[in-house]
Design an enzyme around this catalytic site. Structure first.
Site, mmCIF file in Angstrom:
data_model
loop_
_atom_site.group_PDB
_atom_site.id
_atom_site.type_symbol
_atom_site.label_atom_id
_atom_site.label_comp_id
_atom_site.label_asym_id
_atom_site.label_seq_id
_atom_site.Cartn_x
_atom_site.Cartn_y
_atom_site.Cartn_z
ATOM 1 N N PHE A 180 0.804 -1.220 0.000
ATOM 2 C CA PHE A 180 0.000 0.000 0.000
ATOM 3 C C PHE A 180 0.840 1.275 0.000
ATOM 4 O O PHE A 180 0.352 2.348 -0.346
ATOM 5 C CB PHE A 180 -0.991 -0.048 1.171
ATOM 6 C CG PHE A 180 -0.726 0.892 2.305
ATOM 7 C CD1 PHE A 180 -1.329 2.149 2.345
ATOM 8 C CD2 PHE A 180 0.129 0.539 3.337
ATOM 9 C CE1 PHE A 180 -1.088 3.012 3.402
ATOM 10 C CE2 PHE A 180 0.363 1.401 4.383
ATOM 11 C CZ PHE A 180 -0.234 2.643 4.421
ATOM 12 N N LYS A 181 2.119 1.177 0.352
ATOM 13 C CA LYS A 181 2.983 2.363 0.348
ATOM 14 C C LYS A 181 2.989 3.050 -1.030
ATOM 15 O O LYS A 181 3.193 4.258 -1.120
ATOM 16 C CB LYS A 181 4.422 1.993 0.729
ATOM 17 C CG LYS A 181 4.594 1.337 2.083
ATOM 18 C CD LYS A 181 4.229 2.261 3.233
ATOM 19 C CE LYS A 181 4.563 1.675 4.583
ATOM 20 N NZ LYS A 181 3.699 0.553 5.007
ATOM 21 N N ASP A 182 2.758 2.280 -2.089
ATOM 22 C CA ASP A 182 2.747 2.867 -3.439
ATOM 23 C C ASP A 182 1.676 3.951 -3.594
ATOM 24 O O ASP A 182 1.870 4.890 -4.357
ATOM 25 C CB ASP A 182 2.477 1.784 -4.493
ATOM 26 C CG ASP A 182 3.643 0.830 -4.662
ATOM 27 O OD1 ASP A 182 4.797 1.244 -4.429
ATOM 28 O OD2 ASP A 182 3.403 -0.334 -5.029
ATOM 29 N N LEU A 207 3.556 6.863 -2.140
ATOM 30 C CA LEU A 207 4.935 7.098 -2.601
ATOM 31 C C LEU A 207 5.039 7.260 -4.113
ATOM 32 O O LEU A 207 6.064 7.705 -4.620
ATOM 33 C CB LEU A 207 5.860 5.987 -2.098
ATOM 34 C CG LEU A 207 6.250 6.168 -0.629
ATOM 35 C CD1 LEU A 207 6.918 4.914 -0.083
ATOM 36 C CD2 LEU A 207 7.167 7.374 -0.443
#
Ligand SMILES: *Cc1c(COP(=O)(O)O)cnc(C)c1O
Length: 494
Positions: free
Chosen positions: A112-114, A117
């Site tokens: 989920f960091k995408d 980011l």
């Protein structure tokens, strides 16, 4: 719109300043001074929009210094088909008649960091231009896995930037390490550190505090910045997917406009669930926020008792991205609930001094009006993966399983059958070993073959970014002593 420090309303910055600076000077977190509610018909209007269009709609009011044309270009680049493997970007999967799963792992690193980011580099480089910063920026990251790879993909080949990621030599999974050391791009660096995550993180903090290094780099026209989850540029893009999920439920007739939903979020640093809270603040009808933790259950205790106490054992679990004892973004929620910067500053001072603080009864009441909490251990996590697979043929990763478990428990205990969105934060293929264990497969394939094994057992396809790791040669093989991390920086920023 202006941004203020959680600890002092007099620390006041514009959006580009807040994003460029990251942390407030007083150690607090930069937070919008006010939240504008979406227009009354906004959720209906957004039903037919693409994800990038929804992103611009939601983000624009927070970013007055950015033109809509600029934001459109960022959103198209961040959430386009080259980056995400499905056109919905953050699709909502129907699990049963009142349970929906918001999948946040369709981006280039399968976690989920995408979602944030991929957007942050655009916001950051534009912010630097707007504030007239002439130096180039080098992003330093200490990572226990997902953030490092997410930041590398986000910043790869972004002009005027470099990125250097440090990870603990034996502290990340084999697939996570391979994802990082094979990273492509002309402006990236990756280096292992002898030690654990704490050593890597302490080392990076020391680099940020190193005055001599700062001066040396300034002469070379570089300065250091972070892609940490406390940066407003990471929280804001996360509000979007909650708005988007509600629009999707509206579009498919699963809810009527205005009908409340609950959300259940697997939580570590409190960034993801905080974004859900802000989504409600701007007008998404969310009734309860259910905060799901693993055995590191400091947040469960806090939300149940009002006492935050990090003085407790630390466990390495099957859901490593939630192995956290200090959830930094909680500070922003405390400001939202108290409206008192001095009170927040007081709690944070206590936390630094004693590792513990207790909120007032009034704050606890407010907290419990909005939030519920629960946790589960690794055995329960695995049992949940198996159960969800058997009941629904739906494959979930260990982080997501924690949320599913806690949601079921919440429903059993409260009888609350409000439609719920459970948030899925990683592809199960990032955690093949734990998932295969859960499915009762004892004999596991070596190396990357384990991806194919999980695909064979379940019939689910291996995500392309992970399948693509096969045959990629490592580009980065350095390993540094923690005292020598500064040399890596100097070498990279010649
Ligand atoms: C980072 C992460 C989390 C925790 O999210 P927070 O915003 O820190 O609460 C949960 N699951 C996965 C897979 C993650 O990478």
């Amino acid at each position: 719109m202006y941004y203020v420090s959680t600890r002092d309303a007099a620390q006041r910055l514009t959006a580009p300043e807040a994003i460029a600076q990251g942390l407030a000077r007083d150690g607090g977190l930069m937070t919008p001074e006010a939240f504008l509610r979406l227009p009354a018909n906004a959720l209906e209007d957004m039903k037919d929009m693409s994800y990038p269009q929804r992103a611009v709609y939601v983000m624009a009011p927070f970013l007055g210094e950015f033109s809509v044309a600029e934001l459109n270009a960022f959103a198209k680049a961040a959430y386009g088909p080259e980056k995400f493997d499905c056109p919905q970007v953050a699709p909502v999967h129907t699990v049963d008649e009142n349970t929906y799963c918001l999948e946040l792992w369709h981006g280039p690193t399968c976690a989920f960091k995408d979602m944030a980011l991929q957007m942050l580099p655009h916001l950051l480089t534009a912010s630097l231009k707007k504030i007239g910063e002439r130096k180039r920026v080098c992003i330093l990251v200490a990572t226990s896995g997902d953030t490092g790879k997410g930041a590398l993909e986000g910043f790869r080949d972004v002009p005027q930037t470099k990125i250097l990621v440090f990870y603990p030599q034996n502290g990340v999974s084999a697939i996570q390490e391979l994802q990082m050391v094979t990273q492509e791009g002309e402006n990236v660096g990756v280096c292992a550190v002898k030690g654990n995550f704490d050593d890597a993180q302490t080392g990076v903090k020391r680099l940020f505090a190193d005055e001599e290094l700062r001066e040396k780099l300034a002469k070379r026209r570089w300065f250091l910045s972070s892609a940490n989850s406390i940066n407003w540029g990471r929280v804001l893009p996360q509000i979007v997917y909650y708005v988007s999920a509600y629009c999707d439920l509206l579009a498919q007739g699963a809810v009527q406009n205005g009908q409340a939903v609950n959300v259940c979020v697997p939580t570590g640093n409190f960034g993801n669930i905080l974004a859900a809270y802000y989504a409600k603040t701007i007008g998404v009808p969310i009734a309860k926020f259910i905060c799901a933790s693993n055995a590191n259950n400091v947040l469960t205790d806090f939300l149940r008792t009002g006492v935050y106490d990090k003085n407790r054992p630390f466990y390495n679990t099957l859901s490593p991205s939630m192995d956290i004892l200090v959830s930094s973004n909680l500070e922003r929620l405390l400001l939202a609930l108290t409206g008192e910067h001095a009170q927040v500053a007081g709690y944070m001072k206590e936390l630094t001094r004693t590792g513990r603080y207790q909120v007032s009864d009034k704050v606890l009441q407010k907290l419990q009006g909005e939030f519920a909490a629960g946790f589960c251990d690794d055995e329960q996590t695995k049992a949940q993966i198996a159960k969800t697979w058997q009941a629904h043929r739906y494959l979930i990763d260990p982080h997501t399983a924690v949320a599913f478990h806690v949601l079921e428990e919440y429903r059993r205990e409260t009888g609350d059958q409000t439609p719920a969105i459970a948030v899925s934060t990683a592809s199960p293929f990032k955690f093949c070993s734990g998932v295969l264990d859960a499915l009762g497969v004892g004999e596991k394939a070596e190396g990357l073959d384990i991806l194919d094994q999980l695909a064979q057992v379940t019939g689910c396809p291996v995500p392309a970014p992970l399948a693509g790791l096969r045959g990629k040669a490592p580009r980065f093989t350095q390993c540094t002593e923690k005292e020598k991390m500064v040399d890596q920086v100097l070498e990279m920023l010649l």
